[in-house]
Design an enzyme around this catalytic site. Structure first.
Site, PDB file in Angstrom:
ATOM      1  N   GLU A  81       0.814  -1.126  -0.070  1.00 49.10           N
ATOM      2  CA  GLU A  81       0.142  -0.002  -0.114  1.00 49.10           C
ATOM      3  C   GLU A  81       0.715   1.271   0.010  1.00 49.10           C
ATOM      4  O   GLU A  81       1.936   1.332   0.857  1.00 49.10           O
ATOM      5  CB  GLU A  81      -0.857  -0.001   1.064  1.00 49.10           C
ATOM      6  CG  GLU A  81      -1.790  -1.038   1.521  1.00 49.10           C
ATOM      7  CD  GLU A  81      -3.099  -0.733   0.705  1.00 49.10           C
ATOM      8  OE1 GLU A  81      -3.368   0.382   0.303  1.00 49.10           O
ATOM      9  OE2 GLU A  81      -4.133  -1.577   0.767  1.00 49.10           O
TER      10      GLU A  81
ATOM     11  N   HIS B  99      -3.929  -2.773  -8.028  1.00 50.87           N
ATOM     12  CA  HIS B  99      -5.159  -3.392  -7.588  1.00 50.87           C
ATOM     13  C   HIS B  99      -6.411  -3.247  -8.659  1.00 50.87           C
ATOM     14  O   HIS B  99      -7.086  -4.411  -8.673  1.00 50.87           O
ATOM     15  CB  HIS B  99      -5.652  -2.680  -6.306  1.00 50.87           C
ATOM     16  CG  HIS B  99      -6.569  -3.470  -5.341  1.00 50.87           C
ATOM     17  ND1 HIS B  99      -7.326  -3.115  -4.379  1.00 50.87           N
ATOM     18  CD2 HIS B  99      -6.822  -4.993  -5.562  1.00 50.87           C
ATOM     19  CE1 HIS B  99      -7.833  -4.167  -3.849  1.00 50.87           C
ATOM     20  NE2 HIS B  99      -8.070  -5.244  -4.535  1.00 50.87           N
TER      21      HIS B  99
HETATM   22 ZN    ZN Z   1      -6.332  -1.716  -3.093  1.00 50.13          ZN
END
Ligand code: ZN
Length: 172
Positions: A106, A142
């Protein structure tokens, strides 16, 4: 690297080879940087009363292996050998359940704003380091593995820059 242990992890399936990196972005509340909220979300300690948005997400059981803060600090929540819960329902080149065979990273940020130089530098160092121990074959967004459901890390993530960084020798 700072370690914050997340309970949101489990064993990878036996015999699986870790071959994919999934790049995400997150900020809590969305668009606000700094603070402890992401770490609290990944450790199931986010206070639903602290912000209206947190009521929607505080009960999620999610994590990632790594978080790269805006200043380039890397926080690790899950050991790479174990499965973090970052991808959700997902598919990469016909193979579903991407959490089984991926490493989740992330970046603190949003879909519509640029990321920081320090984040690209930390990401490149982290990926070079991972490649020493893990047979990584691809890096995906993602949004690539969960199209229609996820949009992170968004169009401001500079893929050419990342690939150029990975091709260049880095200072130790
Ligand atoms: Zn994500």
């Amino acid at each position: 690297m700072r370690i914050v242990d997340s309970p949101n992890q489990d064993e990878r399936p036996a015999g699986v080879e870790i071959s994919l990196v999934v790049i995400h972005s997150i900020s809590l509340p969305p668009g606000e940087y700094g603070g402890e909220h992401i770490e609290r979300l990944f450790t199931n300690r986010l206070d639903p009363a602290a912000h209206p948005y947190f009521r929607e997400v505080h009960a999620l059981r999610v994590s990632s292996h790594f978080l790269i803060r805006r200043d380039g600090e890397v926080v690790q929540f899950v050991p790479v050998a174990r499965r973090a819960w970052h991808a959700g329902e997902s598919s990469w080149r016909g193979r579903s359940r991407c959490n089984d065979f991926s490493v989740g990273i992330e970046l603190e940020g949003t879909d519509d704003a640029p990321f920081e130089d320090a984040q690209y530098e930390a990401l490149a160092v982290l990926l070079m380091d991972l490649r020493k121990s893990v047979p990584l074959r691809a890096i995906a967004a993602h949004s690539d593995i969960a199209p229609g459901r996820k949009t992170d890390p968004g169009p401001r993530f500079d893929w050419p820059r990342l690939l150029a960084d990975l091709a260049r020798p880095l200072p130790l």
